[in-house]
Design a protein around this motif. Sequence first.
Motif, mmCIF file in Angstrom:
data_model
loop_
_atom_site.group_PDB
_atom_site.id
_atom_site.type_symbol
_atom_site.label_atom_id
_atom_site.label_comp_id
_atom_site.label_asym_id
_atom_site.label_seq_id
_atom_site.Cartn_x
_atom_site.Cartn_y
_atom_site.Cartn_z
ATOM 1 N N VAL A 155 23.681 -46.849 -20.721
ATOM 2 C CA VAL A 155 24.361 -46.790 -19.426
ATOM 3 C C VAL A 155 24.829 -48.183 -19.011
ATOM 4 O O VAL A 155 25.967 -48.366 -18.534
ATOM 5 N N LEU A 156 23.944 -49.175 -19.184
ATOM 6 C CA LEU A 156 24.319 -50.548 -18.841
ATOM 7 C C LEU A 156 25.492 -51.025 -19.691
ATOM 8 O O LEU A 156 26.420 -51.698 -19.211
ATOM 9 N N ARG A 157 25.481 -50.690 -21.000
ATOM 10 C CA ARG A 157 26.562 -51.108 -21.882
ATOM 11 C C ARG A 157 27.888 -50.487 -21.430
ATOM 12 O O ARG A 157 28.946 -51.135 -21.418
ATOM 13 N N SER A 158 27.842 -49.188 -21.020
ATOM 14 C CA SER A 158 29.050 -48.516 -20.555
ATOM 15 C C SER A 158 29.591 -49.195 -19.301
ATOM 16 O O SER A 158 30.806 -49.408 -19.154
ATOM 17 N N ASN A 159 28.689 -49.538 -18.399
ATOM 18 C CA ASN A 159 29.111 -50.215 -17.160
ATOM 19 C C ASN A 159 29.728 -51.570 -17.460
ATOM 20 O O ASN A 159 30.734 -51.984 -16.842
ATOM 21 N N ILE A 160 29.156 -52.284 -18.431
ATOM 22 C CA ILE A 160 29.700 -53.600 -18.797
ATOM 23 C C ILE A 160 31.084 -53.448 -19.413
ATOM 24 O O ILE A 160 32.010 -54.230 -19.132
ATOM 25 N N ASP A 161 31.263 -52.439 -20.250
ATOM 26 C CA ASP A 161 32.585 -52.209 -20.853
ATOM 27 C C ASP A 161 33.630 -51.937 -19.775
ATOM 28 O O ASP A 161 34.780 -52.420 -19.848
ATOM 29 N N MET B 85 4.920 -43.895 -26.404
ATOM 30 C CA MET B 85 5.921 -44.892 -26.734
ATOM 31 C C MET B 85 7.284 -44.294 -27.104
ATOM 32 O O MET B 85 8.322 -44.794 -26.661
ATOM 33 N N PRO B 86 7.382 -43.183 -27.940
ATOM 34 C CA PRO B 86 8.710 -42.625 -28.264
ATOM 35 C C PRO B 86 9.500 -42.240 -27.020
ATOM 36 O O PRO B 86 10.696 -42.491 -26.918
ATOM 37 N N GLN B 87 8.811 -41.620 -26.070
ATOM 38 C CA GLN B 87 9.488 -41.203 -24.847
ATOM 39 C C GLN B 87 9.982 -42.414 -24.064
ATOM 40 O O GLN B 87 11.113 -42.448 -23.569
ATOM 41 N N GLN B 88 9.107 -43.439 -23.983
ATOM 42 C CA GLN B 88 9.508 -44.650 -23.266
ATOM 43 C C GLN B 88 10.681 -45.340 -23.971
ATOM 44 O O GLN B 88 11.603 -45.859 -23.327
ATOM 45 N N LEU B 89 10.661 -45.327 -25.323
ATOM 46 C CA LEU B 89 11.735 -45.941 -26.078
ATOM 47 C C LEU B 89 13.049 -45.214 -25.855
ATOM 48 O O LEU B 89 14.113 -45.833 -25.695
ATOM 49 N N ALA B 90 12.981 -43.864 -25.797
ATOM 50 C CA ALA B 90 14.193 -43.076 -25.556
ATOM 51 C C ALA B 90 14.775 -43.376 -24.178
ATOM 52 O O ALA B 90 15.986 -43.516 -24.003
ATOM 53 N N GLU B 91 13.864 -43.486 -23.189
ATOM 54 C CA GLU B 91 14.313 -43.789 -21.830
ATOM 55 C C GLU B 91 14.955 -45.174 -21.768
ATOM 56 O O GLU B 91 15.982 -45.366 -21.101
ATOM 57 N N CYS B 92 14.362 -46.123 -22.473
ATOM 58 C CA CYS B 92 14.927 -47.475 -22.478
ATOM 59 C C CYS B 92 16.295 -47.495 -23.153
ATOM 60 O O CYS B 92 17.234 -48.166 -22.692
ATOM 61 N N THR B 93 16.419 -46.745 -24.263
ATOM 62 C CA THR B 93 17.702 -46.677 -24.975
ATOM 63 C C THR B 93 18.779 -46.069 -24.092
ATOM 64 O O THR B 93 19.924 -46.535 -24.041
ATOM 65 N N GLN B 94 18.400 -45.022 -23.363
ATOM 66 C CA GLN B 94 19.350 -44.362 -22.468
ATOM 67 C C GLN B 94 19.820 -45.323 -21.383
ATOM 68 O O GLN B 94 21.024 -45.425 -21.095
ATOM 69 N N ARG B 95 18.859 -46.086 -20.796
ATOM 70 C CA ARG B 95 19.232 -47.037 -19.755
ATOM 71 C C ARG B 95 20.122 -48.149 -20.326
ATOM 72 O O ARG B 95 21.061 -48.615 -19.678
ATOM 73 N N LYS B 96 19.810 -48.569 -21.573
ATOM 74 C CA LYS B 96 20.615 -49.605 -22.208
ATOM 75 C C LYS B 96 22.049 -49.122 -22.434
ATOM 76 O O LYS B 96 23.019 -49.870 -22.218
#
Length: 509
Positions: free
Chosen positions: A194-200, A181-192
């Motif tokens: 990136v998405l936030r940067s693209n939205i900005d 789960m920690p690894q999956q959470l880190a991957e999800c945070t990273q993707r989030k």
Amino acid sequence: MYSLEPNALFACLDGSKSIPATSINDDFCDCYDGSDEPGTSACNDTFFYCNNAGHIGSFIPSSRVNDGICDPECCDGSDEYLGIIKCPDVCAKVGAEFKKAELEKQRVLQKGIKVKKEYLTYAINAKHVRAKQIIDLEVDIWNITSRIEELKVIRNEAEAYENHVNALMAQQSLEEAQAVMPQQLAECTQRKNVLRSNIDTLNSRINELQSILDNLMKLKDAEEGAAFEALLRDKPILKETLQQYDDFKRNLEDGRGAIALEAEPEVSIIDESATGGVDRATLTDPCIDPTASTVRCVLGSARGLLLGSYGAIKYPFVWPGWRKLYSSLRNPFIRLSRSEENELLRKDASKARSHLLDAENKKRDLETKIADLKKKSELDMGPNNVWDKLVGTCFEIKSFEYFYEICILDKAVQRPINGGSSTDLGKFSRWGSRKDDKMTESTGKYLFMMFENGAHCWNGPHRSVEVAFECGSENKVMSVAEPSKCEYAMRVQTPAVCEESADTYHNEL
């Protein structure tokens, strides 16, 4: 017929008087009963004796003496002694034919008796075999009943083991999920991120575009408005773009066009209810694990003695090993008798249930067999169970458009020759003839078999069959008739009714 000395006296058979021997057959009726004239027709309502030398003597009514007809019972022609008609003496020929027929009857009789003795021997052996089979089946039923009880225990343990394994697997899945789960959470945070940067970036570009369009709208409202309106007329696409932007701004002010980017709460992808809220320590407790022995459970629980005073007092009341200890003490013999197969079944609930179902089906089959054997043992199979070997055996005869079939002590049916459904003519109901259901063995009860309560006859009774048996060297239906509507009569030859009797024929000769 009578052998007397010439001077002797003859006593009339009715005892009325005695007459000289010379008065016998003198064509005068001296005795009231006519016994002095057996060789003449002098006495009315009496009988004439034909000597029939070379064959068997016989009596005929005196009224048939000298009537101008050669009576076959008097093969020597003595019934026409006055010569009104000449009757030849054919006793030699008739005697030879009769002797031949009698010898054939004797041959059939002896052969039938031989077969009947085989039937009787079979009946004796079959009676003992059935008795032994019933005892063996009762033992088998007792054993299979014990096995069923054993399999019920094994099934319950197998299902408990299955539930235990499922719980362990669910616990293992939970632990594996928690590990990644920690690894999956880190991957999800990273993707989030990136998405936030693209939205900005997109928002920045939208702001730039909005600024340009705002400037164009200001030109529309300035003093140069007339020139701008002329530009819009020349550039329709620009006019349409400004109109859409104007609509966009109004919607934005109303709150319908706002773009929000909120961080959603993080939800665990692990469902801890899969294990029922039981931790791994509880699942691995030997008192909970159905595969663990009672000894292991007791030894593993010795730690309860090391608890504090309150815990030491409380622990025996909450000890999880009581059920396992009770089961061990309750079924010691079952546990000691378990084979390797049983141990395998304890870890395969599906096979344990299948084995239990098979055992229950086998028990039902055994109970059916023992019921059939007991039913046959209680069946009246004739004197000394002579019909035992033939019970259920079927014989048939073809008559006109139908086959008629009887199955001994079972049923009778009628089948069309050209095919089609059969008609029930009745089930075996009793021994004895149709007219006399009070017959005894001495009056020929076992020479008749009744099949009754067959299919209902239209505008008539239920169909029935009376079977009359006669001695024969083999089992064979000789004839079938329907003397009354839907009441059939069948004649059957069988060795089962053959009886040894005195040979009167040879005595006569």
